[in-house]
Design an enzyme around this catalytic site. Structure first.
Site: not given
Ligand code: GLN
Length: 528
Positions: A376, A502, A504
């Site tokens: 992410c 994500h 995970e």
């Molecule tokens: N801050 C980043 C976004 O909003 C990544 C978010 C995250 O890592 N969950 O896109």
């Protein structure tokens, strides 16, 4: 079969692991029955999405986009089910619903009160979820400890559940703590006895007591606890401290929990923990040892990265390797030392703190061919590093950190532009990605279509797609409409892979997340 309910309450202390205990019981039951969890949290936030992960641990995201308590991670991993957001009740959600019902006129003429209205609403919610999900067994976890004001209504609701569904269809489990104070060196049952007494005052008679302790409870203490709850001694079992929570189903089963449940609920239970046990055995007896660094800003509370740690544990089993974790706090750039490390994870995150440190870590990994997995925000940071140092776009950044960056290679999603409310408004839940063939990501998933869970507001800016690719960044997975970069990788690098998702969150002991397996495989090859 009539639907059964397994309710767990906690006493003495918070943080004893009610979620793990109930998930472990669910794991034992799930071989024979369809089992789903409901978790009740006392706080007034509608969901944990707006809370700081350093206070409440990671925010777990479900397929349907629900942001829920991290215990759902344990439930999904232990039960093999995809949970739904309305299986996580919070007092915030409950009161929101009550308010809507009251305004609609559902209670016309009545004075709306905590008891019976709110309590009944909660009880009916339990029953409704059981019916809607057509499940055979509903697990209900009441957050907090007995005596907390926040959880009174949940306790009242589970107490009344018994009257509706019948005694043989509910089992109440109470999780407590038996300390062995320093200098006294003796197991002490008093806190547990007091907690049981408090529970009984609320009208709940426990059927099974699980007492957390650093050693197995001795007969004398079990007897004392049993007496105070009018139970047979065999119904008092030890929740012994373990170094690995996946062992808890085995710990409980060794003490005969499935037969206690079978008798109380009047159903046959034949658990099979063979494969589960074998996989744990494999990581208990590792053939190799590697160190993986996690470079993030919430490193002082490991619960913030609970699912990442679990995903690594799953790989540890499958590769039979001991994985040491090295926490790198990227808000302190001087801390960055990657010698001795065989692989790195740059996890998700928000805001500007620690971002330059992450970019430094990424640069090191890219140049030294050290395996790296970006998750992410990790993907976004890898794109920024690549833009700055390979594409020579100085000042490349995300607008989350610098709204006036000359090269906003990461910017806000179009769909997020007009959103002002913060709760539950990110791009959340499962989204499909199309995977390019002949890429590492394709080889790992062995599929051209992959669905993973998301939680973000920003994306790779389409104006930079061309220049990034021309310079060698491979977009190995895109959203089906080809606009959003879901997976990236580099060719001449053993493992420079990232995803906007994500992965995970969907990893389990029986099926580790492919991108984590890829990292661990590359890390083993890097070291040996
Ligand atoms: N801050 C980043 C976004 O909003 C990544 C978010 C995250 O890592 N969950 O896109």
């Amino acid at each position: 079969m009539q639907r059964k309910y397994v309710v767990i309450t906690g006493g003495v202390l918070s943080g004893l692991g009610k979620g793990i205990a109930l998930a472990s019981i669910g794991n034992i039951l799930s071989k024979d029955y369809k089992v789903i969890p409901i978790k009740c949290d006392g706080y007034l936030n509608v969901d944990p999405g707006t809370m700081n992960p350093t206070e409440h641990g990671e925010v777990f995201v479900l397929d349907d986009g629900g942001e829920v308590d991290m215990d759902f991670g344990h439930y999904e991993r232990f039960l093999g089910v995809n949970c739904k957001s309305d299986w996580n009740l919070t007092m915030g959600k409950v009161f929101r619903e009550i308010r809507i019902k009251e305004r609609r006129g559902d209670y016309l003429g009545q004075t709306v009160q905590m008891i019976p209205h709110v309590s009944n609403f909660i009880k009916n919610h339990f029953i409704k979820i059981g019916e809607e999900s057509k499940t055979e067994i509903v697990l209900i976890e009441i957050g907090g400890t007995v005596g907390d004001m926040e959880n009174e209504l949940y306790l009242d609701a589970v107490k009344n559940l018994l009257q509706v569904v019948g005694k043989e269809n509910v089992v109440y489990i109470h999780l407590t703590y038996v300390p062995i104070p320093y200098g006294v060196d003796e197991q002490k049952s008093k806190p547990t006895q007091q907690s049981i007494s408090l529970l009984r005052q609320k009208g709940i008679e426990p059927d099974i007591i699980i007492a957390r302790c650093s050693e197995m409870l001795n007969k004398n203490v079990r007897n004392k606890i049993a007496k105070s709850s009018s139970l047979d001694t065999e119904k008092v079992i030890t929740g012994i401290d373990v170094n690995d929570v996946s062992k808890i189903p085995l710990v409980f089963e060794e003490q005969g929990i499935s037969q206690l449940l079978a008798r109380k609920l009047n159903i046959p239970i034949k658990p099979d923990l063979h494969t589960w046990g074998e996989l744990i055995e494999k990581r208990e007896n590792p053939k190799k040892e590697i160190t993986i660094a996690i470079a993030g800003k919430y490193t002082n509370l490991e619960d913030s990265y609970a699912s990442i740690i679990e995903a690594l544990n799953h790989c540890a089993s499958h590769f039979s390797v001991k994985i040491n974790l090295k926490w790198i706090d990227t808000s302190n750039e001087n801390e960055v030392d990657l010698t001795e490390v065989s692989g790195v994870i740059v996890p998700g995150g928000f805001g500007s703190r620690g971002t330059e440190g992450k970019i430094k870590v990424i640069e090191y990994c890219r140049e030294n061919k050290l395996p790296l997995l970006g998750i992410c925000y990790g993907l976004q940071m890898m794109v920024i590093e690549f833009a700055r140092n390979v594409c020579e776009l100085k000042d490349a950044n995300t607008t989350e950190v610098n709204p006036n960056a000359e090269h906003p290679v990461i910017h806000i999603l179009e769909s997020q532009k007009n959103i002002s409310e913060k709760g539950g408004t990110m791009r959340l839940g499962s989204y499909l990605a199309k995977i390019k063939e002949n890429t590492k990501v394709h080889a790992l998933y062995n599929s051209t279509e992959v669905s993973e869970r998301h939680r973000h507001r920003y994306e790779v800016n389409q104006n930079y797609h061309e220049i990034l690719q021309e310079n060698g960044l491979i977009f190995s997975g895109m959203s089906p409409d080809n606009t959003l970069v879901e997976f990236i990788e580099l060719k001449d690098h053993p493992y420079f892979v990232a995803t906007q998702a994500h992965p995970e969150l969907k990893s389990s002991l029986l099926k580790p997340a492919p991108l984590f397996s890829g990292l661990i495989k590359a890390a083993i090859e890097y070291k040996f």
